[in-house]
Design an enzyme around this catalytic site. Structure first.
Site, mmCIF file in Angstrom:
data_model
loop_
_atom_site.group_PDB
_atom_site.id
_atom_site.type_symbol
_atom_site.label_atom_id
_atom_site.label_comp_id
_atom_site.label_asym_id
_atom_site.label_seq_id
_atom_site.Cartn_x
_atom_site.Cartn_y
_atom_site.Cartn_z
ATOM 1 N N GLY A 23 4.776 1.520 13.050
ATOM 2 C CA GLY A 23 3.468 1.934 12.327
ATOM 3 C C GLY A 23 2.863 3.152 12.881
ATOM 4 N N ASP A 24 3.532 3.839 13.810
ATOM 5 C CA ASP A 24 2.956 5.294 14.264
ATOM 6 C C ASP A 24 4.436 6.165 14.695
ATOM 7 O OD1 ASP A 24 1.202 7.144 15.022
ATOM 8 O OD2 ASP A 24 0.834 6.195 17.020
ATOM 9 N N LEU A 25 5.029 6.010 13.725
ATOM 10 C CA LEU A 25 6.317 6.959 14.094
ATOM 11 C C LEU A 25 5.947 8.380 13.886
ATOM 12 C CD1 LEU A 25 9.365 7.113 14.465
ATOM 13 C CD2 LEU A 25 9.772 7.146 11.989
ATOM 14 N N ARG A 63 5.645 10.187 7.585
ATOM 15 C CA ARG A 63 4.612 10.167 8.728
ATOM 16 C C ARG A 63 5.452 10.928 10.051
ATOM 17 N NH1 ARG A 63 1.571 10.902 12.592
ATOM 18 N NH2 ARG A 63 0.552 9.548 13.822
#
Length: 93
Positions: A23-25, A63
């Protein structure tokens, strides 16, 4: 840097092959051992496990790219190495 970007690419692909969406690469969630050229992806609190669509995998990659740009670490050549390693690993399963 070549081996590091290649190892990041293969690590992200292995994670995706295990059906894990990070979710936060971003570059801040990757620990790099510059002696052994190994990488460890961390901070999975916003992640989830499910069969990933091509769109979800692409979101993770974009991302990561945005984080490189934001941190002034983006280099087209190295990012291509990342993508090539990612694609050869994702297609090997």
């Amino acid at each position: 840097l070549v081996r590091i970007y290649e190892n990041i690419g293969s690590s992200v692909a292995k994670m995706h092959n295990l059906s894990i969406f990070h979710g936060d690469l971003n570059i801040n969630n990757i620990i790099i051992n510059t002696v052994k050229y190994t990488v460890s992806i961390i901070d999975f609190d916003k992640s989830y496990y499910k069969k990933l669509s091509d769109n979800e995998r692409a979101k993770n990659i974009q991302r990561f790219k945005r984080s490189l740009i934001k941190n002034k670490l983006y280099n087209k050549y190295y990012f291509e190495l990342f993508l090539n390693s990612y694609n050869s690993t994702i297609n090997s399963f």
